[in-house]
Design an enzyme around this catalytic site. Structure first.
Site, PDB file in Angstrom:
ATOM      1  N   ARG A 119      39.953  21.657  44.772  1.00 51.27           N
ATOM      2  CA  ARG A 119      39.833  23.091  45.019  1.00 51.27           C
ATOM      3  C   ARG A 119      40.876  23.818  44.173  1.00 51.27           C
ATOM      4  NH1 ARG A 119      36.347  26.897  46.939  1.00 51.27           N
ATOM      5  NH2 ARG A 119      37.208  28.236  48.563  1.00 51.27           N
ATOM      6  N   THR A 414      26.679  28.005  44.020  1.00 53.91           N
ATOM      7  CA  THR A 414      27.471  26.784  43.927  1.00 53.91           C
ATOM      8  C   THR A 414      26.475  25.686  43.598  1.00 53.91           C
ATOM      9  OG1 THR A 414      29.043  27.712  45.472  1.00 53.91           O
ATOM     10  CG2 THR A 414      28.979  25.319  45.364  1.00 53.91           C
ATOM     11  N   SER A 485      37.211  26.975  52.183  1.00 51.79           N
ATOM     12  CA  SER A 485      35.886  26.763  51.584  1.00 51.79           C
ATOM     13  C   SER A 485      34.871  26.378  52.658  1.00 51.79           C
ATOM     14  CB  SER A 485      35.979  25.628  50.563  1.00 51.79           C
ATOM     15  OG  SER A 485      34.695  25.301  50.069  1.00 51.79           O
ATOM     16  N   GLY A 507      27.633  29.497  50.260  1.00 53.44           N
ATOM     17  CA  GLY A 507      28.659  30.122  51.096  1.00 53.44           C
ATOM     18  C   GLY A 507      28.557  29.599  52.514  1.00 53.44           C
TER      19      GLY A 507
END
Ligand code: DON
Length: 617
Positions: A119, A414, A485, A507
């Site tokens: 991350r 993503t 996250s 998300g």
């Protein structure tokens, strides 16, 4: 271009209580293109792709082929996963990346498990109030577009660490497909051409983005070839010199110089000090269908693994019949409502915050949480608070005070991919630039930079820009911290053997899409493709409503309304903020692999909602 929900907490609570049931009210910036318009015109596969040896499932056929190329050359699943990640950085610029971050969950055939956390981190110059102007107002764009929105990228360090730890091939070998795709180019699909169009307001502000993705303003058409020479050169330097090139070499210098010139925060020192982390995998055991199951999933700074385990625990004694059964949808939606209330209150970077993981994932806590669900009637989110998580045998965690969360309007920006090799090694990997095309800045070194700073709590009491998320103070911006996250790469074992590899973008809807895929496989016994095709729904506490995919029949909506739920179809765009409201029919893009328990075949189930492709052999 950017439309923002920016509501002080007091008005937010009014909004929550009054306005939210009426209209969608938060936003992404240039929100995801409805790729599912294309999906609507194509027939969805009913059968997974079967392979006796290896399987790779990604968003892009070229990405899956890159992984299989490596497997066929004798690489293992980790070699292939690293190859896929570098290839997607070339061919799926919305989400594949060098300039972002992510998570990789690995389960080796010998049973060993690892979680690589790469991350992004907040740069050293970052400040808690860095997006708040002198007038006390949040700068609506600074955390999502341009140089100031960029957190220190983790992807290259994470991929190298994964490869060094469990791979068998050299970095240069696994990067070969990516270098080839960047240098020789690849055919631009209809999906990619329309994505460039959709993202053009953001991309045209940055010269390298305009040059690469908008063809210098001439725009690309489907069928054109996209070559990325600057990216190819950077990939070659990394292939030659390793991640040190990215963090301390020429690439680092280029990036730090550009940041200094353009008002960004990232310095050479930030890059030199970036460290990926190896974390313990989060695990939970269940009995279902006469089998012993184990769920391996993402620990914090992901909120997703904790949420998925808490949900599965709460649902353990709930009969689930399927998604044409309103009672099953009701019970799962009520469960989601509660896990999202807990997420908002308790989840943050575990290196700096005491996240009560044991309590949140404890079966006895889940039992208490589940007891608050009325099987006949919807709760109101205004009355549902975060719980008091505690491990079995203790009564209270003394955990942080609950906070409020509001999160809306996310599309698939993503990317998740799954890999299983012939030996049975498995990789579940989700990585991201945050928004589609991240900060929209392509740096001089030829790759897009993330806008992950917006995953922090950018101003206490005010939703963050991109997703309108309200999160706890534990997720405040601070140098070196990782933003919270939702990414949830997950692997299931059945009777001790590898059974299912899954995960999703989207998300907060990542959590729901991943959870539903797990329930479909483990609890409902669906076959691999059915587990991915099955319609999805999502509840995230606030807004106080269930969001459902277009495939649900009207009768389901009515049955849920009869139980007191507010229901809406998946959408994107925010009319209250001047967006054109469009139905985004779908949520998540789950690229999964199941294992046939009889034959051991790998069953590649890519998500037909976009252009997911499973390739096996
Ligand atoms: O890490 C997260 O939770 C987000 N940055 C993921 C963003 C995402 O999935 C974008 N797609 N909607």
């Amino acid at each position: 271009m950017i439309r923002i929900l920016k509501t002080p907490l007091a008005s937010l609570l009014v909004l929550v209580a009054a306005a939210l049931p009426l209209t969608p009210s938060a936003t992404g910036q240039t929100v995801a293109k409805p790729h599912d318009e294309a999906a609507a015109t194509k027939a969805w596969p009913q059968q997974a792709v079967r392979g006796a040896h290896g399987m790779v499932a990604t968003d892009e056929a070229l990405g899956s082929q890159a992984g299989v190329e490596i497997l066929k050359r004798g690489g293992n699943a980790i070699d292939a996963a690293v190859a896929v990640a570098f290839a997607l950085a070339v061919i799926e610029p919305a989400a594949g990346n060098l300039g972002g971050g992510g998570f990789m969950l690995i389960r080796l055939a010998d049973g060993k498990t690892t979680f690589f956390d790469y991350r992004e981190t907040a740069p050293g110059k970052a400040k808690q109030d860095m997006y708040i102007g002198k007038d006390g107002k949040l700068d609506e764009e600074a955390s999502v577009i341009g140089y100031k929105s960029v957190a220190v990228p983790g992807t290259v360090a994470g991929l190298e660490l994964a490869l060094k730890t469990y791979g068998t091939m050299k970095l240069a070998d696994v990067m070969a497909p990516a270098i080839r795709l960047a240098e020789e180019g690849f055919r631009i699909s209809g999906k990619l051409a329309s994505e460039f169009e959709e993202e053009s307001p953001g991309l045209e502000s940055f010269p390298a983005s305009r040059r690469t993705f908008l063809n210098n303003g001439q725009m690309w058409n489907a069928g054109d070839t996209l070559k990325q020479p600057e990216l190819a050169a950077t990939l070659k330097r990394i292939a030659k010199n390793g991640a040190a090139e990215f963090y301390r070499g020429e690439t680092a210098r280029m990036l730090a110089d550009e940041m200094a010139k353009q008002g960004g925060m990232i310095t050479l020192d930030d890059l030199a000090h970036y460290k990926p982390k190896v974390r313990e995998v989060l695990r939970a055991k269940y009995e279902s269908g006469g089998h012993a199951w184990e769920v391996l999933t993402a620990p914090p700074p992901s909120s997703g693994g904790v949420a998925v385990i808490e949900a599965l625990n709460m649902l353990q004694n709930v009969p689930l019949k399927g998604w044409n059964d309103p009672q099953s949808v009701h019970m799962v939606a009520e469960t989601m409502r509660r896990i999202f209330a807990d997420r908002a209150a308790y989840l943050a970077d575990p290196d700096f915050s005491d996240v009560p993981v044991a309590g949140l994932t404890a079966p006895c806590y889940a039992k208490e949480r589940a007891a608050t669900i009325d099987p006949a009637k919807a709760s109101s989110s205004t009355n549902v608070r975060a719980g008091d998580p505690h491990a079995c045998g203790s009564s209270s965690s003394n955990a942080a005070a609950p906070q409020t969360i509001v999160s809306l309007g996310e599309g698939p920006h993503t990317t998740h991919f799954s890999v299983v090799d012939a030996a049975g090694n498995a990789v579940a990997s989700t990585y991201t630039l945050n928004d589609s095309y991240g900060s929209h800045v392509t740096c001089d070194a030829g790759f897009l930079l993330n806008d992950e700073m917006d995953d922090f709590t950018t101003q206490p009491g005010v939703p963050n820009t991109l997703y309108g998320l309200m999160q706890s103070g534990a997720n405040a911006i601070a140098p070196g911290h990782r933003p919270l996250s939702s990414m949830t790469p997950t692997i299931l074992l059945r009777d001790g053997k590898l059974s299912f590899v899954t995960g999703s973008p989207g998300g907060p809807t990542i959590i729901s899409a991943t959870l539903l895929s797990v329930i479909n496989w483990m609890r409902l016994g669906m076959d691999a493709q059915a587990a991915i095709n099955a319609p999805r729904f999502h509840h995230q506490w606030f807004p106080n409503r269930i969001r459902m995919e277009a495939e649900f029949p009207e009768s389901m909506e009515q049955a849920l309304r009869a139980r007191g739920h507010d229901v809406e179809r998946a959408w994107y765009g925010t009319p209250s903020l001047g967006h054109e409201a469009k139905l985004h029919k779908h949520m998540g893009l789950v690229n999964a692999i199941g294992i046939d328990p009889q034959t051991g075949d790998r069953l590649g189930a890519a998500d037909p909602r976009d252009e997911g492709a499973a390739v096996g052999y």
